[in-house]
Design an enzyme around this catalytic site. Structure first.
Site, PDB file in Angstrom:
ATOM      1  N   SER A  31     -52.863 -19.760  13.049  1.00  0.00           N
ATOM      2  CA  SER A  31     -52.001 -20.924  13.260  1.00  0.00           C
ATOM      3  C   SER A  31     -52.237 -21.411  14.679  1.00  0.00           C
ATOM      4  O   SER A  31     -52.629 -20.623  15.547  1.00  0.00           O
ATOM      5  CB  SER A  31     -50.532 -20.522  13.105  1.00  0.00           C
ATOM      6  OG  SER A  31     -49.677 -21.574  13.524  1.00  0.00           O
ATOM      7  N   TYR A  33     -43.258 -14.740  14.482  1.00  0.00           N
ATOM      8  CA  TYR A  33     -44.330 -15.514  13.845  1.00  0.00           C
ATOM      9  C   TYR A  33     -45.477 -15.741  14.838  1.00  0.00           C
ATOM     10  O   TYR A  33     -46.653 -15.488  14.522  1.00  0.00           O
ATOM     11  CB  TYR A  33     -43.788 -16.855  13.343  1.00  0.00           C
ATOM     12  CG  TYR A  33     -44.812 -17.688  12.605  1.00  0.00           C
ATOM     13  CD1 TYR A  33     -45.113 -17.425  11.272  1.00  0.00           C
ATOM     14  CD2 TYR A  33     -45.488 -18.726  13.241  1.00  0.00           C
ATOM     15  CE1 TYR A  33     -46.070 -18.187  10.591  1.00  0.00           C
ATOM     16  CE2 TYR A  33     -46.434 -19.486  12.574  1.00  0.00           C
ATOM     17  CZ  TYR A  33     -46.721 -19.212  11.246  1.00  0.00           C
ATOM     18  OH  TYR A  33     -47.663 -19.961  10.579  1.00  0.00           O
TER      19      TYR A  33
HETATM   20  N1  LIG Z   1     -48.311 -25.234   6.442  1.00  0.00           N
HETATM   21  C1  LIG Z   1     -48.484 -25.194   7.752  1.00  0.00           C
HETATM   22  O1  LIG Z   1     -48.163 -26.132   8.477  1.00  0.00           O
HETATM   23  C2  LIG Z   1     -49.093 -23.973   8.395  1.00  0.00           C
HETATM   24  C3  LIG Z   1     -49.412 -24.042   9.749  1.00  0.00           C
HETATM   25  C4  LIG Z   1     -49.998 -22.944  10.375  1.00  0.00           C
HETATM   26  C5  LIG Z   1     -50.258 -21.804   9.643  1.00  0.00           C
HETATM   27  N2  LIG Z   1     -49.919 -21.748   8.332  1.00  0.00           N
HETATM   28  C6  LIG Z   1     -50.213 -20.501   7.601  1.00  0.00           C
HETATM   29  O2  LIG Z   1     -50.902 -20.793   6.415  1.00  0.00           O
HETATM   30  C7  LIG Z   1     -50.578 -19.843   5.420  1.00  0.00           C
HETATM   31  C8  LIG Z   1     -50.087 -20.553   4.164  1.00  0.00           C
HETATM   32  O3  LIG Z   1     -48.996 -21.375   4.522  1.00  0.00           O
HETATM   33  P1  LIG Z   1     -48.359 -22.411   3.484  1.00  0.00           P
HETATM   34  O4  LIG Z   1     -47.804 -23.516   4.288  1.00  0.00           O
HETATM   35  O5  LIG Z   1     -49.308 -22.682   2.396  1.00  0.00           O
HETATM   36  O6  LIG Z   1     -47.134 -21.542   2.935  1.00  0.00           O
HETATM   37  P2  LIG Z   1     -46.374 -21.650   1.534  1.00  0.00           P
HETATM   38  O7  LIG Z   1     -45.050 -20.979   1.795  1.00  0.00           O
HETATM   39  O8  LIG Z   1     -46.401 -23.019   0.975  1.00  0.00           O
HETATM   40  O9  LIG Z   1     -47.242 -20.714   0.577  1.00  0.00           O
HETATM   41  C9  LIG Z   1     -47.379 -19.353   0.885  1.00  0.00           C
HETATM   42  C10 LIG Z   1     -47.653 -18.578  -0.368  1.00  0.00           C
HETATM   43  O10 LIG Z   1     -47.750 -17.206   0.041  1.00  0.00           O
HETATM   44  C11 LIG Z   1     -46.992 -16.416  -0.856  1.00  0.00           C
HETATM   45  N3  LIG Z   1     -46.560 -15.183  -0.221  1.00  0.00           N
HETATM   46  C12 LIG Z   1     -45.552 -14.995   0.667  1.00  0.00           C
HETATM   47  N4  LIG Z   1     -45.435 -13.690   0.949  1.00  0.00           N
HETATM   48  C13 LIG Z   1     -46.388 -13.053   0.234  1.00  0.00           C
HETATM   49  C14 LIG Z   1     -46.770 -11.703   0.104  1.00  0.00           C
HETATM   50  N5  LIG Z   1     -46.128 -10.726   0.744  1.00  0.00           N
HETATM   51  N6  LIG Z   1     -47.804 -11.408  -0.711  1.00  0.00           N
HETATM   52  C15 LIG Z   1     -48.445 -12.369  -1.397  1.00  0.00           C
HETATM   53  N7  LIG Z   1     -48.119 -13.663  -1.330  1.00  0.00           N
HETATM   54  C16 LIG Z   1     -47.107 -14.000  -0.512  1.00  0.00           C
HETATM   55  C17 LIG Z   1     -45.837 -17.307  -1.272  1.00  0.00           C
HETATM   56  O11 LIG Z   1     -45.247 -16.851  -2.482  1.00  0.00           O
HETATM   57  C18 LIG Z   1     -46.513 -18.658  -1.395  1.00  0.00           C
HETATM   58  O12 LIG Z   1     -47.017 -18.872  -2.683  1.00  0.00           O
HETATM   59  C19 LIG Z   1     -49.563 -18.905   6.059  1.00  0.00           C
HETATM   60  O13 LIG Z   1     -50.214 -17.768   6.581  1.00  0.00           O
HETATM   61  C20 LIG Z   1     -48.988 -19.746   7.166  1.00  0.00           C
HETATM   62  O14 LIG Z   1     -48.454 -18.965   8.216  1.00  0.00           O
HETATM   63  C21 LIG Z   1     -49.336 -22.802   7.689  1.00  0.00           C
END
Ligand SMILES: NC(=O)c1ccc[n+]([C@@H]2O[C@H](COP(=O)([O-])OP(=O)(O)OC[C@H]3O[C@@H](n4cnc5c(N)ncnc54)[C@H](O)[C@@H]3O)[C@@H](O)[C@H]2O)c1
Length: 256
Positions: A150, A163
């Site tokens: 991130s 985080y």
């Molecule tokens: N969306 C953003 O703006 C953003 C920014 C920076 C980093 N990220 C990172 O990207 C990744 C995905 O983010 P996103 O926005 O798609 O999140 P999201 O919440 O939309 O999707 C995350 C998915 O991961 C699954 N999940 C959660 N805990 C889990 C576990 N213990 N085992 C297996 N699956 C699990 C959830 O059920 C969900 O389907 C994450 O690592 C997040 O930190 C996202």
């Protein structure tokens, strides 16, 4: 099937929703067989499940990315299909109610975030690299690991202590593994999304949105496909000499 990942096998954790789902579907569109793990099967943003869309181009498994045995089942599923693991994407991550500033963060909050975001990535990397070292290279590369960090792993975002610490850990874990396993043909890179709109519009916090717009030089916030395109690069033969980077997909957030 033709495509930049034709004949390759990939695992994507947390692939039922959001970025993981977009990555899994993009890989499948490029010819990969994609093994998706998640703790839920219904997408947070709604719509058809990833299993339905993948159909015979992959498989879905209920798997908690903080547990080595469940991650191991995903690797096994990839091996059963293709005899090798070409790409491991460690995408599962949480923040939500556990993500607070230092004095509000309980030990339980800290452990909840760390267990998925950092310990889970460590476990997944360990399984993936162990398998990749056992397989013959394709060209010069035995396998590619993509961690999802991130922009908040590089700076201190206001009020998200566990985080930010977990994602900072992912960035340096990635560098470490690139150094340790590059000599044996494993490429390890991180992909750092900026603010990407995932979930449904009702799930967006207006304050976070306003902050994100203010921080993002580009004229819109990110879409899951922006991240999927960068993940495809890191997973494909186009990425042949890139290792240990933290590739920002952030519309310029970190440029100032
Ligand atoms: N969306 C953003 O703006 C953003 C920014 C920076 C980093 N990220 C990172 O990207 C990744 C995905 O983010 P996103 O926005 O798609 O999140 P999201 O919440 O939309 O999707 C995350 C998915 O991961 C699954 N999940 C959660 N805990 C889990 C576990 N213990 N085992 C297996 N699956 C699990 C959830 O059920 C969900 O389907 C994450 O690592 C997040 O930190 C996202």
């Amino acid at each position: 099937m033709a495509g930049r990942l034709a004949g390759r096998t990939a695992v994507v954790t947390g692939g039922a929703s959001g970025l993981g789902r977009a990555i899994a579907l993009r890989f499948a569109d490029e010819g990969a067989f994609v093994v998706v793990g998640d703790v839920r099967s219904d997408p947070r943003e709604g719509g058809p499940s990833v299993a339905e869309v993948l159909d015979e181009r992959g498989s879905f498994h209920e798997a908690d990315a903080s547990r080595s045995d469940e991650l191991g089942r995903l690797v096994e599923a990839a091996l059963e299909h293709g005899g090798r693991l070409d790409v491991m994407v460690l995408n599962a991550g949480i923040a939500g109610r556990h993500s607070k500033s230092l004095l509000e963060t309980s030990e339980e909050d800290w452990d909840a975030i760390m267990s998925v975001n950092l310990r889970g990535v460590f476990l997944g990397c360990k399984l993936a690299v162990a398998q990749m070292l056992e397989q013959e290279p394709i060209g010069e590369v035995r396998g590619r690991v993509v961690t999802i960090s991130s922009q908040h792993g590089m700076v201190g975002p206001p009020g998200h202590v566990a985080y930010a610490a977990s994602k900072g850990g992912v960035v340096n874990l990635t560098r470490q593994l690139a150094v340790d396993y590059g000599p044996r043909g494993v490429l390890v890179n991180a992909l750092a999304p900026g603010k990407i709109l995932t979930g449904s519009p009702e799930q967006q916090d207006p304050e976070t949105l306003a902050y994100s717009y203010a921080r993002t030089p580009f004229h819109r916030l990110g879409r899951p496909d922006d991240v999927a395109g960068a993940a495809l690069f890191l997973a494909s033969d186009d990425c042949g000499y890139v290792s240990g980077v933290n590739l920002l997909v952030d519309g310029g957030w970190m440029a100032y």
